[in-house]
Write an enzyme that holds these catalytic residues in place. Structure first.
Site, PDB file in Angstrom:
ATOM      1  N   ALA A   9       0.852  -1.194   0.040  1.00  8.91           N
ATOM      2  CA  ALA A   9      -0.105  -0.005  -0.051  1.00  8.91           C
ATOM      3  C   ALA A   9       0.796   1.275   0.076  1.00  8.91           C
ATOM      4  CB  ALA A   9      -0.826  -0.039   1.136  1.00  8.91           C
TER       5      ALA A   9
ATOM      6  N   GLU B 271       9.897   3.728   7.206  1.00 15.11           N
ATOM      7  CA  GLU B 271       9.714   2.226   7.334  1.00 15.11           C
ATOM      8  C   GLU B 271      10.127   1.610   8.898  1.00 15.11           C
ATOM      9  OE1 GLU B 271       7.922  -0.463   6.300  1.00 15.11           O
ATOM     10  OE2 GLU B 271       9.082  -1.442   7.948  1.00 15.11           O
TER      11      GLU B 271
ATOM     12  N   THR C  13       2.892  -7.862   2.721  1.00 17.70           N
ATOM     13  CA  THR C  13       2.832  -7.976   1.236  1.00 17.70           C
ATOM     14  C   THR C  13       4.032  -8.894   0.601  1.00 17.70           C
ATOM     15  OG1 THR C  13       2.069  -5.857   1.145  1.00 17.70           O
ATOM     16  CG2 THR C  13       2.744  -6.766  -0.970  1.00 17.70           C
TER      17      THR C  13
ATOM     18  N   GLY D 296       1.592 -14.674  -0.726  1.00 17.94           N
ATOM     19  CA  GLY D 296       1.765 -15.043  -2.027  1.00 17.94           C
ATOM     20  C   GLY D 296       1.184 -14.039  -3.085  1.00 17.94           C
TER      21      GLY D 296
ATOM     22  N   ALA E 133       7.400   5.578  12.756  1.00 17.10           N
ATOM     23  CA  ALA E 133       6.713   6.702  13.253  1.00 17.10           C
ATOM     24  C   ALA E 133       5.964   6.194  14.562  1.00 17.10           C
ATOM     25  CB  ALA E 133       5.537   6.730  12.089  1.00 17.10           C
TER      26      ALA E 133
ATOM     27  N   ASP F  80       0.563  -0.231  14.679  1.00 19.26           N
ATOM     28  CA  ASP F  80       0.926   1.199  15.106  1.00 19.26           C
ATOM     29  C   ASP F  80       0.098   2.410  14.562  1.00 19.26           C
ATOM     30  OD1 ASP F  80       3.045  -0.430  15.851  1.00 19.26           O
ATOM     31  OD2 ASP F  80       4.606   0.564  15.045  1.00 19.26           O
TER      32      ASP F  80
ATOM     33  N   ARG G  96     -11.587 -18.995   3.912  1.00 20.22           N
ATOM     34  CA  ARG G  96     -10.415 -19.182   5.028  1.00 20.22           C
ATOM     35  C   ARG G  96     -10.942 -19.441   6.326  1.00 20.22           C
ATOM     36  NH1 ARG G  96      -6.247 -14.638   2.664  1.00 20.22           N
ATOM     37  NH2 ARG G  96      -5.442 -15.850   1.052  1.00 20.22           N
TER      38      ARG G  96
ATOM     39  N   GLU H 214      -3.941  -2.775   4.867  1.00 15.89           N
ATOM     40  CA  GLU H 214      -4.471  -3.262   6.012  1.00 15.89           C
ATOM     41  C   GLU H 214      -4.873  -2.697   7.258  1.00 15.89           C
ATOM     42  OE1 GLU H 214      -2.123  -7.090   6.800  1.00 15.89           O
ATOM     43  OE2 GLU H 214      -3.521  -7.792   8.268  1.00 15.89           O
TER      44      GLU H 214
HETATM   45  P1  ADP Z   1      -0.076  -3.379   3.425  1.00 14.60           P
HETATM   46  O1  ADP Z   1      -0.437  -4.824   2.895  1.00 14.60           O
HETATM   47  O2  ADP Z   1      -1.247  -2.653   3.855  1.00 14.60           O
HETATM   48  O3  ADP Z   1       0.767  -2.465   2.680  1.00 14.60           O
HETATM   49  P2  ADP Z   1       2.254  -4.393   4.953  1.00 14.60           P
HETATM   50  O4  ADP Z   1       2.189  -5.032   6.050  1.00 14.60           O
HETATM   51  O5  ADP Z   1       2.724  -5.073   3.630  1.00 14.60           O
HETATM   52  O6  ADP Z   1       0.732  -3.559   4.585  1.00 14.60           O
HETATM   53  O7  ADP Z   1       2.933  -3.204   5.065  1.00 14.60           O
HETATM   54  C1  ADP Z   1       3.002  -2.372   6.320  1.00 14.60           C
HETATM   55  C2  ADP Z   1       4.584  -1.851   6.404  1.00 14.60           C
HETATM   56  O8  ADP Z   1       4.613  -0.717   7.388  1.00 14.60           O
HETATM   57  C3  ADP Z   1       5.430  -2.698   7.077  1.00 14.60           C
HETATM   58  O9  ADP Z   1       6.431  -2.745   6.414  1.00 14.60           O
HETATM   59  C4  ADP Z   1       5.784  -2.363   8.321  1.00 14.60           C
HETATM   60  O10 ADP Z   1       7.056  -2.925   8.992  1.00 14.60           O
HETATM   61  C5  ADP Z   1       5.288  -0.702   8.411  1.00 14.60           C
HETATM   62  N1  ADP Z   1       5.276  -0.201   9.615  1.00 14.60           N
HETATM   63  C6  ADP Z   1       4.388  -0.640  10.524  1.00 14.60           C
HETATM   64  N2  ADP Z   1       4.315   0.369  11.609  1.00 14.60           N
HETATM   65  C7  ADP Z   1       5.060   1.331  11.347  1.00 14.60           C
HETATM   66  C8  ADP Z   1       5.543   2.299  11.947  1.00 14.60           C
HETATM   67  N3  ADP Z   1       4.868   2.752  13.152  1.00 14.60           N
HETATM   68  N4  ADP Z   1       6.468   3.345  11.500  1.00 14.60           N
HETATM   69  C9  ADP Z   1       6.972   2.936  10.249  1.00 14.60           C
HETATM   70  N5  ADP Z   1       6.540   1.776   9.380  1.00 14.60           N
HETATM   71  C10 ADP Z   1       5.778   1.156  10.092  1.00 14.60           C
END
Ligand code: ADP
Length: 453
Positions: free
Chosen positions: A15, A34, A43, A47, A156, A222, A282, A421
């Site tokens: 996303a 990140e 992601t 799969g 963050a 978070d 599922r 998500e």
């Molecule tokens: P989506 O499928 O919605 O893109 P993902 O799980 O693939 O969700 O990606 C979410 C990303 O956000 C992960 O890489 C996760 O480590 C990162 N993330 C989660 N919390 C924080 C935060 N507080 N600050 C920065 N990155 C974060």
């Protein structure tokens, strides 16, 4: 350290990249933070199949499909507790999102489709190698090419608002540097909370520490916590999905299960009997597995299905691991395979005989399996032992069709967008397989587009 940007994207999963790339291509100055040492989130380890109604492979196979049919499937699959407006946005834009991944990000889609549980037709594209690595690798390369900075190891911690409640920035903690970002708009793409056991238990006490998880350790909700503090409304938090076919010792999602999504497997219990439709929802499959002896199931495929599912080609490392861990057996006869796990071999043989007669007849009178492309009759046979684990959290922050975050009074929180998500309401009680990639890509792009204005 203080920095000013047009758009700050929090979280570098599917996303986040879709949002950042779109905003940047619209002319905005964008940065991604990140918290993990690498990009990708859930992601990356998924799969990453992608439900795209009306796609080019369906056309070649003569499969009739439409956005309306996908929307219906999402609503039925989510027990109609989805927000129909958001469902429509995903379904209407899913195909365009898959084409955008292909044409703008150079994602390679394989030349076959998968049939995911709960869909009424085969509509899911498969990324090269049948894993999210293809999506993330290509999106990350595109972001790099566009010059979008990606700050890794930077978490963050807090959204900053002005006196009117508008979000005007975000605080983040890097390894050595603390940041205060000022931004016109902030996009939350932090993923779900499948790895946050306390948050899970708060909303569904049954999903406690005894249930393993397929999730990245970064999925701790978070974004949900930060958004709540600035007044965001949460929806559907109690709907936590387990994936039926996971490693019973670690919780990792098993790619071996690809064979099921091509239609080639049967799933049995220790008594050697089928007990659920192999292409069902599922949640339904997971609950059925939990009721079986040892709370596990056994997924059987023959050499023909094994080959056609490209398991060796795509997932060799997992197969080696499963064999070494005693979670997979390959045997010349059904009997031998059954004996390895102490499965009732006579019953298993009967089950397979019956199943093969259903394949021949084209109907499964027991469980109505919706796709049965081949009999199970060509040795050697493979069986994997599996159990459900927490996979997707359907709940999260409420958004509107523009990906703007909604507050507890039903108004919009200015300056704050969310996608992926971290959001709730799109999948109701239960997300269908391959709908997440469509959701995160579609809403990631919408968030990026609107935040760049
Ligand atoms: P989506 O499928 O919605 O893109 P993902 O799980 O693939 O969700 O990606 C979410 C990303 O956000 C992960 O890489 C996760 O480590 C990162 N993330 C989660 N919390 C924080 C935060 N507080 N600050 C920065 N990155 C974060």
């Amino acid at each position: 350290k203080e920095e000013t940007h047009d758009v700050v994207v929090i979280g570098a999963g599917g996303a986040g990249f879709a949002a950042a790339i779109t905003a940047k291509m619209n002319g905005a100055d964008v940065i991604i933070v990140e918290k993990m040492p690498m990009a990708g989130g859930n992601t990356l380890i998924s799969g990453a199949e992608y439900a795209a109604p009306g796609n080019w492979l369906q056309a070649a196979e003569g499969i009739e499909d439409s956005a309306e049919l996908m929307a219906q499937d999402m609503l039925t699959g989510g027990d109609h507790l989805n927000d129909p407006e958001l469902v429509k946005v995903v379904a209407d834009n899913a195909l365009a999102g898959a084409e955008w991944l292909r044409d703008t990000c150079n994602v390679v889609w394989e030349d076959e489709l998968m049939f995911f549980g709960g869909h009424s037709v085969k509509r899911s594209l498969i990324p090269l190698g049948a894993s999210g690595a293809e999506i993330i690798k290509k999106e990350q390369a595109k972001a790099e090419e566009l010059g979008i900075p990606l700050l890794l190891d930077t978490r963050a911690t807090e959204l900053i608002t002005d006196e009117t409640g508008r979000v005007i920035g975000v605080k983040a903690e890097g390894k050595n540097t603390d940041y205060t970002f000022t931004a016109k708009n902030v996009i939350l793409t932090t993923g779900g909370f499948g790895s946050n056991i306390e948050m899970r238990k708060q909303y569904d006490p049954q999903i406690d520490e005894s249930i393993l998880s397929t999730n990245s350790v970064g999925s701790t909700g978070d974004g949900i916590t930060m958004a709540t503090k600035v007044g965001a409304n949460l929806v559907g938090m109690e709907y936590i999905q387990t994936y039926p076919i996971c490693d019973p010792t670690t919780g990792a999602l098993l790619y071996y299960d690809d064979a099921r999504l091509y239609g080639y497997t049967v799933i049995v219990n220790k008594e050697g009997k089928r007990f659920v439709e192999e292409l069902g929802r599922r949640d339904v499959m997971s609950m059925a597995i939990k009721d079986q002896t040892g709370h596990v199931c056994y997924e059987l495929v023959d050499q023909n299905g094994f080959d056609l599912s490209k398991l060796q080609e795509n997932h060799a490392a997992e197969l080696d691991y499963l064999t070494q861990a005693g979670l997979m057996v390959k045997a010349d006869t059904l009997e031998e395979a059954a004996n390895f796990f102490g499965i009732d071999a006579e019953e298993l043989k009967k089950t397979v005989e019956n199943y093969n007669s259903y394949v021949e007849a084209g109907v499964d009178p027991e469980f109505n399996k919706r796709s049965m492309p081949a009999k199970i009759e060509t040795g050697p046979y493979y069986i994997v032992k599996a159990a459900p684990a927490v996979h997707h959290t359907m709940g999260g922050v409420q958004i509107n069709a523009n990906a703007q975050v909604i507050n507890q009074d039903g108004g919009v929180i200015e300056g704050l967008y969310a996608a992926g998500e971290v959001t709730g309401g799109i999948h109701g009680t239960n997300r269908l397989g391959s709908d997440a990639l469509a959701d995160i890509t579609v809403f990631g792009r919408i968030a990026g587009e609107n935040a760049s204005k």
